[in-house]
Enzyme design. Sequence first.
Site, PDB file in Angstrom:
ATOM      1  N   SER A 126       0.835  -1.206   0.000  1.00 15.90           N
ATOM      2  CA  SER A 126       0.000   0.000   0.000  1.00 15.90           C
ATOM      3  C   SER A 126       0.866   1.250   0.000  1.00 15.90           C
ATOM      4  CB  SER A 126      -0.859  -0.041   1.258  1.00 15.90           C
ATOM      5  OG  SER A 126      -1.420   1.214   1.505  1.00 15.90           O
ATOM      6  N   TYR A 151      -1.744  -0.884  10.609  1.00 10.68           N
ATOM      7  CA  TYR A 151      -2.012  -1.466   9.288  1.00 10.68           C
ATOM      8  C   TYR A 151      -0.843  -1.176   8.347  1.00 10.68           C
ATOM      9  CZ  TYR A 151      -3.639  -1.519   4.473  1.00 10.68           C
ATOM     10  OH  TYR A 151      -3.714  -1.722   3.125  1.00 10.68           O
ATOM     11  N   LYS A 155       2.199  -3.701   6.675  1.00 13.67           N
ATOM     12  CA  LYS A 155       2.547  -3.815   5.243  1.00 13.67           C
ATOM     13  C   LYS A 155       4.054  -3.560   5.066  1.00 13.67           C
ATOM     14  CE  LYS A 155      -1.438  -4.657   3.294  1.00 13.67           C
ATOM     15  NZ  LYS A 155      -1.669  -5.918   2.593  1.00 13.67           N
TER      16      LYS A 155
HETATM   17  C1  WQD Z   1      -9.640   9.544   0.725  1.00 15.23           C
HETATM   18  C2  WQD Z   1      -9.866  11.041   0.912  1.00 15.23           C
HETATM   19  C3  WQD Z   1     -10.114  11.665   3.213  1.00 15.23           C
HETATM   20  C4  WQD Z   1     -13.889   9.487   3.822  1.00 15.23           C
HETATM   21  C5  WQD Z   1      -6.869   4.620   2.985  1.00 15.23           C
HETATM   22  C6  WQD Z   1      -5.715   3.832   3.538  1.00 15.23           C
HETATM   23  C7  WQD Z   1      -4.930   3.209   2.438  1.00 15.23           C
HETATM   24  C8  WQD Z   1      -5.807   2.376   1.560  1.00 15.23           C
HETATM   25  C9  WQD Z   1      -6.951   3.159   1.068  1.00 15.23           C
HETATM   26  C10 WQD Z   1      -6.187   0.066   2.062  1.00 15.23           C
HETATM   27  C11 WQD Z   1      -9.088  11.622   2.085  1.00 15.23           C
HETATM   28  C12 WQD Z   1     -11.397  11.924   2.451  1.00 15.23           C
HETATM   29  C13 WQD Z   1     -12.747  10.031   3.291  1.00 15.23           C
HETATM   30  C14 WQD Z   1     -14.972  10.359   4.161  1.00 15.23           C
HETATM   31  C15 WQD Z   1     -13.660  12.221   3.381  1.00 15.23           C
HETATM   32  N1  WQD Z   1      -6.297   1.270   2.335  1.00 15.23           N
HETATM   33  N2  WQD Z   1     -12.619  11.371   3.068  1.00 15.23           N
HETATM   34  N3  WQD Z   1     -14.805  11.694   3.909  1.00 15.23           N
HETATM   35  O1  WQD Z   1      -7.184   7.607   3.652  1.00 15.23           O
HETATM   36  O2  WQD Z   1      -6.345   7.952   1.265  1.00 15.23           O
HETATM   37  O3  WQD Z   1      -6.372   5.695   2.216  1.00 15.23           O
HETATM   38  O4  WQD Z   1      -7.629   3.773   2.156  1.00 15.23           O
HETATM   39  O5  WQD Z   1      -6.734  -0.881   2.279  1.00 15.23           O
HETATM   40  O6  WQD Z   1      -3.955   2.426   3.011  1.00 15.23           O
HETATM   41  O7  WQD Z   1      -4.897   4.702   4.310  1.00 15.23           O
HETATM   42  O8  WQD Z   1      -8.518   6.752   1.637  1.00 15.23           O
HETATM   43  O9  WQD Z   1     -10.871   6.754   0.963  1.00 15.23           O
HETATM   44  O10 WQD Z   1     -10.311   6.904   3.415  1.00 15.23           O
HETATM   45  O11 WQD Z   1      -9.857   8.866   1.947  1.00 15.23           O
HETATM   46  O12 WQD Z   1     -13.577  13.438   3.207  1.00 15.23           O
HETATM   47  O13 WQD Z   1     -16.023   9.928   4.673  1.00 15.23           O
HETATM   48  O14 WQD Z   1     -11.245  11.251   1.227  1.00 15.23           O
HETATM   49  O15 WQD Z   1      -9.873  12.666   4.154  1.00 15.23           O
HETATM   50  O16 WQD Z   1      -8.702  12.917   1.713  1.00 15.23           O
HETATM   51  P1  WQD Z   1      -7.073   7.122   2.258  1.00 15.23           P
HETATM   52  P2  WQD Z   1      -9.964   7.243   2.016  1.00 15.23           P
END
Ligand code: WQD
Length: 341
Positions: A126, A151, A155
């Site tokens: 990741s 997590y 990885k």
């Molecule tokens: C994306 C953007 C949030 C939810 C994580 C893990 C990574 C991978 C994928 C693997 C950010 C914003 C999110 C919400 C929002 N995991 N957001 N409202 O954090 O980049 O990555 O997921 O299995 O390892 O760290 O992904 O989709 O959570 O967030 O505003 O309800 O959307 O702040 O900018 P992230 P995400």
Amino acid sequence: MRTTILVTGGAGYIGAHIVLELLKAGYSVVVLDNFSNSSKQSILRVNRLAKKTATIVEGSISDRECLYKIFGAYEVSAVLHLAGLKAVGESSKEPLRYYQNNFSGTLVLCEAMDKFNIKNIVFSSSATVYGEPDKIPITECSQTGNTTNPYGTSKYMVERVLSDLCAADSGWSSVVLRYFNPVGAHKSGLIGEDPKGTPCNLVPYLLQVAVGKQTELKVYGNDYPTADGTGVRDYIHVVDLAKGHLMALKLIEDKAPFGIDVINLGTGRGYSVLEIIDAFQKETLQSIPFRYTDRRPGDIAACFADPEYAYKRLNWRAKLKLEDMVRDAWRWQSKNPNGYN
Ligand code: WQD
């Protein structure tokens, strides 16, 4: 000659899309999954789509005997290793479970592979291993290890193990694929992401707002140093991601043994949260109520991949656009409002 590919975690969101591509490309596939966060239905639907059958073994990567049985029964040439727990927030609350599953489980898997002289692995890593990036776009040489949750650390630890294993035994080949943000679904609408409980990730949450299961989307912060103030990520269509795995297998078939190779799988283009909401609304004509809230702890402002090494090494590039991602995600969600149930 060995012809079977073992896919651990093959019934999960990304795994199912990979199994479909493998079957379509003519591979024999064994799926090992404990169904802790997935459903057998996904593979049954994959089999239907491919008009071929992947063998399903219900079990854990931590179960040595189970692995021995699989490696004894099938001529496995390579393992695509996706099994693992993946909820970032949960990992901070239950670190031992995360290290046990993701780290110790992988050690058991690698030991079993070694015992059966199966020394080819593609590991599902990741972009989290980069932590807060020192510069973007992120290349494979960017600093790693500065992870902010168990997590991500699990990885990173597995990456280190694979690196040491390849250094110690030149018979091993390991392709570490660092995923950015996988979204979307197969265009059939038959397989897709089916999170248990309330989703933590942006697109699954947005989809639940669209089907009325959640009232509004919370946008975590609008004061980031980005063009519109919301977080920027490299969203990649899960079918592109799956195809990247096939190219990693091809690399193994063509070049193994080569030690360890680490490759980003992203598009190279970042989109903000507002751009995702906007694209979704335009493409699906669904309206998404949202409000700004505080930043989510641990989030970074912007993160996207430098995808050039993937192109050079795998001859692979992400082809599908943001419009495809949101349209396909919506097709899956609207056809299966309750996921696989
Ligand atoms: C994306 C953007 C949030 C939810 C994580 C893990 C990574 C991978 C994928 C693997 C950010 C914003 C999110 C919400 C929002 N995991 N957001 N409202 O954090 O980049 O990555 O997921 O299995 O390892 O760290 O992904 O989709 O959570 O967030 O505003 O309800 O959307 O702040 O900018 P992230 P995400």
